[in-house]
Scaffold this active site. Sequence first.
Site, PDB file in Angstrom:
ATOM      1  N   GLY A 168       0.884  -1.251   0.076  1.00 49.33           N
ATOM      2  CA  GLY A 168      -0.117  -0.004   0.051  1.00 49.33           C
ATOM      3  C   GLY A 168       0.755   1.292  -0.093  1.00 49.33           C
ATOM      4  O   GLY A 168       0.658   2.303   0.764  1.00 49.33           O
ATOM      5  N   ALA A 169       1.840   1.375  -1.004  1.00 52.57           N
ATOM      6  CA  ALA A 169       2.779   2.596  -1.000  1.00 52.57           C
ATOM      7  C   ALA A 169       2.320   3.634  -1.759  1.00 52.57           C
ATOM      8  O   ALA A 169       3.032   4.455  -2.064  1.00 52.57           O
ATOM      9  CB  ALA A 169       4.302   1.903  -1.260  1.00 52.57           C
TER      10      ALA A 169
ATOM     11  N   GLY B  65      -0.745   7.921   1.486  1.00 52.52           N
ATOM     12  CA  GLY B  65      -0.905   8.023   2.851  1.00 52.52           C
ATOM     13  C   GLY B  65       0.464   7.618   3.524  1.00 52.52           C
ATOM     14  O   GLY B  65       1.457   7.992   3.086  1.00 52.52           O
TER      15      GLY B  65
ATOM     16  N   GLY C 236       1.632   4.465   3.664  1.00 53.40           N
ATOM     17  CA  GLY C 236       2.737   3.867   2.866  1.00 53.40           C
ATOM     18  C   GLY C 236       3.716   4.552   2.218  1.00 53.40           C
ATOM     19  O   GLY C 236       4.857   4.343   1.969  1.00 53.40           O
TER      20      GLY C 236
ATOM     21  N   SER D 184      -4.232  -0.473  14.846  1.00 51.80           N
ATOM     22  CA  SER D 184      -4.956   1.038  14.781  1.00 51.80           C
ATOM     23  C   SER D 184      -5.248   1.099  16.136  1.00 51.80           C
ATOM     24  O   SER D 184      -5.704  -0.064  16.769  1.00 51.80           O
ATOM     25  CB  SER D 184      -6.147   1.179  13.870  1.00 51.80           C
ATOM     26  OG  SER D 184      -6.891   2.026  14.415  1.00 51.80           O
TER      27      SER D 184
ATOM     28  N   TYR E 291     -13.999  -2.804  10.756  1.00 57.96           N
ATOM     29  CA  TYR E 291     -12.572  -2.386  10.680  1.00 57.96           C
ATOM     30  C   TYR E 291     -11.932  -2.698  12.159  1.00 57.96           C
ATOM     31  O   TYR E 291     -10.599  -3.155  12.103  1.00 57.96           O
ATOM     32  CB  TYR E 291     -12.675  -0.867  10.620  1.00 57.96           C
ATOM     33  CG  TYR E 291     -11.254  -0.128  10.555  1.00 57.96           C
ATOM     34  CD1 TYR E 291     -10.176  -0.362   9.645  1.00 57.96           C
ATOM     35  CD2 TYR E 291     -10.793   0.688  11.611  1.00 57.96           C
ATOM     36  CE1 TYR E 291      -9.182   0.229   9.642  1.00 57.96           C
ATOM     37  CE2 TYR E 291      -9.452   1.323  11.713  1.00 57.96           C
ATOM     38  CZ  TYR E 291      -8.721   1.054  10.629  1.00 57.96           C
ATOM     39  OH  TYR E 291      -7.321   1.617  10.602  1.00 57.96           O
TER      40      TYR E 291
END
Length: 289
Positions: A9-10, A13, A15, A126, A151
């Site tokens: 996920g780069a 955000g 990443g 999280s 989530y």
Amino acid sequence: MNRTVVVTGATSGLGAEVTRALAAAGHRVIMACRDPVRARTVAESIGGDLEVRALDLADLASVRSFAAGLDGEVDVLVNNAGVMGVPRATTADGFEQHIGVNHLAAFALTGLLLDRVRDRVVTVTSGLHRLGRISTDLNWERRRYRRWLAYGQSKLANLLFAYELQRRLTADGRRVISVAAHPGVAATEGQRRDTSLSGRILAGGRAQPPEAGALPLLYAATAPGVTGGTLIGPDGRLQRNGRPAVVSSSRRSHDAALAARLWHRSAELTGVHYLDQCTACTGATRIAP
Ligand SMILES: NC(=O)c1ccc[n+]([C@@H]2O[C@H](COP(=O)([O-])OP(=O)(O)OC[C@H]3O[C@@H](n4cnc5c(N)ncnc54)[C@H](OP(=O)(O)O)[C@@H]3O)[C@@H](O)[C@H]2O)c1
């Protein structure tokens, strides 16, 4: 020493920020992203020793082909990619999206790469893991779907996984460590996407910039004295912002029996079995295959 780091996920955000900071420090980053075209644009804007590889965590076939296509060893794997508070949808393998992308795919990817990881696995969780409960209905098929609880379940799963991975690595005599990290509250696309009242309340009003949110992830990925089986997060009030430090997590996240059951179920659902000879860490709670 320059290292090779896989960051999932780069493209945006945290990443992207982690990638930017690692590249600036001279490390080689393999950007594992579901949209390689966009990832290449991001890589060009960052510059440095970056390689883009396709990885769609919503499809275990893609996870397997990413792992098969990766040459040689890596120093660090950062399981960062994730979806946050999205409407109900299923992955290619029929998993509810939060648990499928955020946990099951990270579990599978880690298992497929583990023998080629030299130093550590970082799994991003999280503060909202505190909302989470691990249900026998992991995929929200038999109860009313609540996206923030979905989530929360996935982020509790990330943390249970990170701690259980460390127990199993230790029991197996491995030197590689497993560390969990969370950014506090950071103003990223994922965080901004939910403009509903519940989303805004849960995210909190004062989000820090992504560069600040990335610091605990970077610390977990690179700091020399980090201890496996710990959670790195911001040390400020309610862990929303501050400097990277070892921080606390919910009592539930330390439930080793729950973690062992989740491990077994994750292996069953993904078909990726690893470190499962470890009786010391699963004890009486181990579910027979
Ligand atoms: N921001 C916060 O306040 C906060 C707080 C606590 C924890 N976190 C955690 O931090 C991590 C990063 O989140 P973020 O805030 O940086 O959100 P973001 O800006 O939305 O970034 C999420 C990344 O994950 C990728 N991704 C989503 N689904 C994917 C899939 N199926 N396959 C591969 N990649 C996928 C996205 O790719 P695309 O660009 O293609 O969509 C994007 O690169 C997440 O694990 C999140 O739970 C964030």
